[in-house]
Design a protein around this motif. Structure first.
Motif, PDB file in Angstrom:
ATOM      1  N   LEU A  32      41.848  -1.414 -80.940  1.00  0.00           N
ATOM      2  CA  LEU A  32      41.055  -2.606 -81.256  1.00  0.00           C
ATOM      3  C   LEU A  32      40.693  -2.613 -82.738  1.00  0.00           C
ATOM      4  CD1 LEU A  32      38.894  -2.663 -78.015  1.00  0.00           C
ATOM      5  CD2 LEU A  32      40.908  -4.041 -78.543  1.00  0.00           C
ATOM      6  N   LEU A  33      40.273  -3.755 -83.230  1.00  0.00           N
ATOM      7  CA  LEU A  33      40.089  -4.003 -84.654  1.00  0.00           C
ATOM      8  C   LEU A  33      39.047  -3.116 -85.333  1.00  0.00           C
ATOM      9  CD1 LEU A  33      40.659  -5.768 -87.180  1.00  0.00           C
ATOM     10  CD2 LEU A  33      38.941  -7.356 -86.304  1.00  0.00           C
ATOM     11  N   THR A  34      37.957  -2.798 -84.654  1.00  0.00           N
ATOM     12  CA  THR A  34      36.865  -2.077 -85.311  1.00  0.00           C
ATOM     13  C   THR A  34      36.466  -0.832 -84.538  1.00  0.00           C
ATOM     14  OG1 THR A  34      35.184  -3.355 -84.125  1.00  0.00           O
ATOM     15  CG2 THR A  34      35.882  -4.206 -86.275  1.00  0.00           C
ATOM     16  N   TYR A  35      35.709   0.019 -85.229  1.00  0.00           N
ATOM     17  CA  TYR A  35      35.058   1.142 -84.571  1.00  0.00           C
ATOM     18  C   TYR A  35      33.708   0.644 -84.059  1.00  0.00           C
ATOM     19  CZ  TYR A  35      38.557   4.235 -86.613  1.00  0.00           C
ATOM     20  OH  TYR A  35      39.733   4.847 -86.935  1.00  0.00           O
ATOM     21  N   PRO A  36      33.196   1.221 -82.965  1.00  0.00           N
ATOM     22  CA  PRO A  36      31.951   0.705 -82.383  1.00  0.00           C
ATOM     23  C   PRO A  36      30.763   0.734 -83.349  1.00  0.00           C
ATOM     24  CG  PRO A  36      32.644   2.726 -81.279  1.00  0.00           C
ATOM     25  CD  PRO A  36      33.734   2.341 -82.211  1.00  0.00           C
ATOM     26  N   ASP A  37      30.710   1.711 -84.239  1.00  0.00           N
ATOM     27  CA  ASP A  37      29.574   1.796 -85.164  1.00  0.00           C
ATOM     28  C   ASP A  37      29.637   0.740 -86.270  1.00  0.00           C
ATOM     29  OD1 ASP A  37      31.784   3.103 -86.335  1.00  0.00           O
ATOM     30  OD2 ASP A  37      30.482   4.356 -87.562  1.00  0.00           O
ATOM     31  N   GLU A  38      30.722   0.008 -86.360  1.00  0.00           N
ATOM     32  CA  GLU A  38      30.832  -1.060 -87.357  1.00  0.00           C
ATOM     33  C   GLU A  38      30.207  -2.365 -86.875  1.00  0.00           C
ATOM     34  OE1 GLU A  38      34.750  -0.246 -89.924  1.00  0.00           O
ATOM     35  OE2 GLU A  38      35.165  -0.580 -87.795  1.00  0.00           O
ATOM     36  N   SER A  39      29.839  -2.426 -85.618  1.00  0.00           N
ATOM     37  CA  SER A  39      29.226  -3.633 -85.080  1.00  0.00           C
ATOM     38  C   SER A  39      27.778  -3.721 -85.538  1.00  0.00           C
ATOM     39  CB  SER A  39      29.284  -3.629 -83.546  1.00  0.00           C
ATOM     40  OG  SER A  39      28.595  -4.755 -83.046  1.00  0.00           O
ATOM     41  N   THR A  40      27.436  -4.808 -86.184  1.00  0.00           N
ATOM     42  CA  THR A  40      26.067  -5.025 -86.649  1.00  0.00           C
ATOM     43  C   THR A  40      25.393  -6.172 -85.912  1.00  0.00           C
ATOM     44  OG1 THR A  40      26.834  -6.486 -88.413  1.00  0.00           O
ATOM     45  CG2 THR A  40      26.607  -4.146 -88.956  1.00  0.00           C
ATOM     46  N   ILE A  41      26.083  -6.762 -84.964  1.00  0.00           N
ATOM     47  CA  ILE A  41      25.560  -7.896 -84.213  1.00  0.00           C
ATOM     48  C   ILE A  41      24.504  -7.418 -83.206  1.00  0.00           C
ATOM     49  CG2 ILE A  41      27.338  -7.850 -82.420  1.00  0.00           C
ATOM     50  CD1 ILE A  41      27.375 -10.938 -82.598  1.00  0.00           C
ATOM     51  N   THR A  42      23.501  -8.229 -82.990  1.00  0.00           N
ATOM     52  CA  THR A  42      22.480  -7.918 -81.986  1.00  0.00           C
ATOM     53  C   THR A  42      22.836  -8.609 -80.677  1.00  0.00           C
ATOM     54  OG1 THR A  42      21.120  -9.860 -82.483  1.00  0.00           O
ATOM     55  CG2 THR A  42      20.706  -7.846 -83.801  1.00  0.00           C
ATOM     56  N   ALA A  43      22.159  -8.217 -79.615  1.00  0.00           N
ATOM     57  CA  ALA A  43      22.388  -8.858 -78.311  1.00  0.00           C
ATOM     58  C   ALA A  43      22.060 -10.346 -78.381  1.00  0.00           C
ATOM     59  CB  ALA A  43      21.560  -8.163 -77.236  1.00  0.00           C
ATOM     60  N   ALA A  44      21.019 -10.696 -79.099  1.00  0.00           N
ATOM     61  CA  ALA A  44      20.655 -12.110 -79.233  1.00  0.00           C
ATOM     62  C   ALA A  44      21.741 -12.883 -79.981  1.00  0.00           C
ATOM     63  CB  ALA A  44      19.315 -12.246 -79.946  1.00  0.00           C
ATOM     64  N   GLU A  45      22.287 -12.278 -81.033  1.00  0.00           N
ATOM     65  CA  GLU A  45      23.367 -12.933 -81.777  1.00  0.00           C
ATOM     66  C   GLU A  45      24.621 -13.059 -80.923  1.00  0.00           C
ATOM     67  OE1 GLU A  45      22.178 -11.542 -86.315  1.00  0.00           O
ATOM     68  OE2 GLU A  45      23.315 -10.176 -85.028  1.00  0.00           O
ATOM     69  N   GLU A  46      24.902 -12.046 -80.123  1.00  0.00           N
ATOM     70  CA  GLU A  46      26.050 -12.127 -79.207  1.00  0.00           C
ATOM     71  C   GLU A  46      25.834 -13.249 -78.196  1.00  0.00           C
ATOM     72  OE1 GLU A  46      29.779 -11.110 -77.426  1.00  0.00           O
ATOM     73  OE2 GLU A  46      28.934 -10.700 -79.401  1.00  0.00           O
ATOM     74  N   GLY A  47      24.614 -13.374 -77.696  1.00  0.00           N
ATOM     75  CA  GLY A  47      24.293 -14.460 -76.763  1.00  0.00           C
ATOM     76  C   GLY A  47      24.508 -15.832 -77.391  1.00  0.00           C
ATOM     77  N   THR A  48      24.098 -15.983 -78.634  1.00  0.00           N
ATOM     78  CA  THR A  48      24.297 -17.249 -79.346  1.00  0.00           C
ATOM     79  C   THR A  48      25.786 -17.520 -79.534  1.00  0.00           C
ATOM     80  OG1 THR A  48      22.176 -17.039 -80.470  1.00  0.00           O
ATOM     81  CG2 THR A  48      23.794 -18.506 -81.479  1.00  0.00           C
ATOM     82  N   TYR A  49      26.537 -16.478 -79.884  1.00  0.00           N
ATOM     83  CA  TYR A  49      27.994 -16.600 -80.029  1.00  0.00           C
ATOM     84  C   TYR A  49      28.617 -17.092 -78.718  1.00  0.00           C
ATOM     85  CZ  TYR A  49      32.852 -14.972 -80.346  1.00  0.00           C
ATOM     86  OH  TYR A  49      34.214 -14.882 -80.299  1.00  0.00           O
ATOM     87  N   LEU A  50      28.228 -16.479 -77.598  1.00  0.00           N
ATOM     88  CA  LEU A  50      28.783 -16.875 -76.299  1.00  0.00           C
ATOM     89  C   LEU A  50      28.409 -18.313 -75.955  1.00  0.00           C
ATOM     90  CD1 LEU A  50      28.101 -13.602 -74.294  1.00  0.00           C
ATOM     91  CD2 LEU A  50      30.318 -14.427 -75.106  1.00  0.00           C
ATOM     92  N   LYS A  51      27.179 -18.687 -76.224  1.00  0.00           N
ATOM     93  CA  LYS A  51      26.708 -20.056 -75.970  1.00  0.00           C
ATOM     94  C   LYS A  51      27.517 -21.054 -76.798  1.00  0.00           C
ATOM     95  CE  LYS A  51      22.494 -22.853 -76.468  1.00  0.00           C
ATOM     96  NZ  LYS A  51      22.813 -23.715 -77.629  1.00  0.00           N
TER      97      LYS A  51
END
Length: 182
Positions: A42-61
């Motif tokens: 996959l494109l990134t390593y897990p520690d490179e993710s800076t997104i929060t759960a709230a931001e992920e929720g907004t992305y999904l919405k």
């Protein structure tokens, strides 16, 4: 773009393929971190993710409300087992026919048919959104993914011999693939 379908997996379990919602933010983020830790494909390593759960929720919405993009979750027994989606390559007229596809499945759910079902769902949604070309990059040594994509008619159109640089040293070759949707 919204989507929902229930399928039966190879092990007999039921899996709901559906658009993500704002409430799925934490579960989708947890799946992202897990899948990116389980493989170097996959494109990134897990520690490179800076997104929060709230931001992920907004992305999904936002994806669920989009007329031409989607992010689908594969949910098994209340657990997000995988995700897949497609996004516009660009908004310029010369790019409006193209979408990029991405998918990841947690290792515990490999081989059950989730990847095939999510790929088929995304192809269907991309067609309905009006795209005529779906594109992806895949690590050259990921034989099972390449076989899946070829099964759906994706064809190779190029390679990048140093597409991914690994922290452990060296590079991974990327295979560039496309699927005509018209």
């Amino acid at each position: 773009m919204t989507y929902q379908q229930t399928i039966q997996l190879k092990n007999g379990a039921r899996c709901c393929l559906r658009s993500g919602t704002e409430a799925d933010g934490q579960a989708a983020l947890d799946n992202f971190i897990l899948t990116h830790a389980e493989t170097d494909h996959l494109l990134t390593y897990p520690d490179e993710s800076t997104i929060t759960a709230a931001e992920e929720g907004t992305y999904l919405k936002d994806k669920a409300e989009s007329p031409n993009e989607a992010e689908l979750l594969a949910v098994v027994d209340g657990v997000v087992a995988g995700t897949a989606g497609f996004s516009a390559v660009g908004s310029a007229y010369k790019l409006q026919h193209r979408a990029e596809f991405g998918i990841s499945i947690a290792r515990a759910y490999w081989g059950l048919g989730i990847g095939q079902a999510l790929t088929a769902a995304c192809i269907d949604c991309a067609r309905k959104a009006g795209y005529t070309q779906l594109e992806l990059d895949v690590v050259a040594d990921n034989a099972s993914a390449i076989a899946l994509y070829k099964k759906f008619g994706f064809t190779e159109y190029g390679r990048n011999p140093q597409g991914f640089r690994l922290r452990s040293g060296g590079y991974q070759e990327l295979v560039l693939m496309r699927l005509g949707l018209s």
